[in-house]
Design an enzyme around this catalytic site. Structure first.
Site: not given
Length: 467
Positions: A121-122, A165
């Site tokens: 996700k980052t 995020e």
């Protein structure tokens, strides 16, 4: 409790744990809105100095008196319930918000895009941000890592999009209520919070249910968990559901993939129509999929394909995601945040490709006793991809040790592992044993990254060579 950022006008926000990656980003955006920000952390850092330069009043220690006069308290989940500032805030009946609640408020006036998933996700939120920037849309963003291009993890943009995020680790991502969301994958992790795999699935279903009316859900067709979510017949019919991946029939279909030592190329088709070549400067099939997620979301939002692809081609990565820290005498030192067996597998496979004829020497620090206990066998299998692995002792984070659980158990189950809990002895071993052409990888979500510069300096002394 604030649920619209206009309610924070003229108010003072006090952040407990302001030095953390997520919290500092929120503080930075609040300052950009002209909101008064104060905060505290357990120790001094360059993050605190940077926030101070932006106008925040910060302290490198927690003191009860520091919350006096604050209008809202924002705290990190890493903060203990016994923290003196948190206790004082409750005594004074000052409204207390979690990081997720505060982020939801900061996003309240924008079209928000939440990027969720057990892994990636980052990087995916960073890729999406850079791709949208390339389209001239200047989105706001709050990301768990530092964008290499800007050196920042948060920014208040001039556009009406906000990329965030979405951390699932404590289930708080249901607070965001985004206009659109990406789910990269769904796998069992954070076993301190999610006892069983089905608990993780349930949390992501709850997250999808919070997407705004007529919103967008982008899911990965290659991942069983994400695909099950995207194809769930119980999803609201108003949602625009978009798939991406290497599975034929995906809305964003990726094929002709060519994985290179430090990047990749692939062909991208949007709903059967060729949109162009996906070229990346970050390695691994997992990053091809992460880029596919960003491209799919951008196209679903109506952004032009050529500009999105141009942005993705310019993406140089984020901090602690296969980040090159130095090259000495032909030995490359990489730092990576991977701390789950799946992440370690793809990272070490990328490292082997990057090393070519050289070896991969890894120093791994397990993160949390609960995760180590739950995935002991999986860790040993994943880590054996490397040629040599040093195991440091477990980084506890906020956990108490679990009797009998140690990184030594992982090492004993490996072919290529050895347990060296002392940081200096571990770094000395790789400094002394590395050869030109090798890749040294510091791996884990704790403080193992502090070894990368020490290793670079040690190699420079050994070979009398500059970093």
């Amino acid at each position: 409790m604030a649920n619209d950022i206009s309610q924070w006008s003229g108010k003072r926000l006090h952040f407990i744990g302001i030095g953390g990656a997520g919290m500092s980003g929120l503080a930075r955006i609040a300052l950009s809105h002209g909101i008064t920000v104060t905060g505290s952390d357990a120790k001094d850092s360059t993050v605190l100095s940077a926030l101070q330069a932006l106008g925040a009043q910060v302290s490198p220690e927690h003191k009860a008196s520091q919350v006096d006069g604050a209008d809202y308290i924002i705290f990190s989940t890493a903060i203990s319930a016994a923290n003196v500032e948190l206790v004082r805030a409750q005594e004074l009946q000052i409204p207390v918000l979690t990081r997720a609640q505060a982020l939801a408020t900061l996003m309240s006036q924008d079209r928000s895009i939440a990027v969720a998933g057990t892994h990636g996700k980052t990087t995916t939120s960073s890729m999406l941000t850079v791709a949208l920037q390339s389209c001239g849309l200047d989105p706001s963003f709050a990301i768990g890592g530092t964008l290499t291009s800007s050196g920042s993890n948060a920014h208040k943009g001039t556009g009406d999009l906000f990329v965030a995020e979405a951390d699932e680790s404590d289930g708080s991502f249901i607070e965001y209520h985004p206009n659109a969301a990406i789910v990269t994958n769904i796998e069992h992790d954070h076993v301190d919070f999610f006892a069983k795999p089905e608990d993780v699935t349930k949390a992501f279903n709850s997250f999808a249910a919070t997407i705004s009316q007529d919103g967008i859900l982008v899911y990965c067709a290659d991942d069983a968990g994400s695909a099950a979510l995207g194809r769930n017949p119980k999803l609201r019919p108003d949602l625009k559901v978009v798939s991406y991946g290497t599975i034929e029939g995906s809305d964003l279909y990726i094929d002709s993939i060519n994985l290179l030592a430090m990047g990749s190329t692939a062909r991208a088709l949007w709903k059967g129509r060729l949109v162009g070549t996906l070229s990346l400067q970050v390695p691994g099939l997992h990053n091809v999929l992460n880029a596919g997620a960003a491209l799919a979301m951008g196209l679903a939002l109506g952004a032009p394909a050529a500009e999105l692809l141009s942005g993705l081609a310019s993406f140089h990565g984020t901090g602690r995601r296969f980040e090159l820290k130095g090259t000495v005498h032909g030995i490359r030192v990489i730092d990576d945040y991977g701390h789950h067996p799946t992440e370690i597998t793809v990272t070490l496979e990328a490292a082997k490709r990057y090393a070519g004829d050289g070896r991969v020497l890894a120093i791994f620090q397990p993160h949390r006793y609960s995760r180590t206990q739950a995935f002991m066998k999986e860790f040993s299998t994943a880590l054996d991809i490397a040629d040599e692995v040093i195991l440091l002792e477990i980084y506890a984070a906020s956990e108490k040790p679990i009797p009998g659980v140690s990184a030594a158990q992982i090492a004993s189950a490996m072919e290529n592992g050895q347990f060296i809990p002392n940081f200096f002895e571990a770094s000395d071993w790789v400094i002394e044993n590395a050869k030109p052409g090798d890749v040294i990888l510091t791996l884990g979500a704790g403080d193992v990254n502090s070894l990368a510069p020490i290793i670079c300096d040690g190699l420079a002394r050994r070979f009398n060579s500059p970093v």
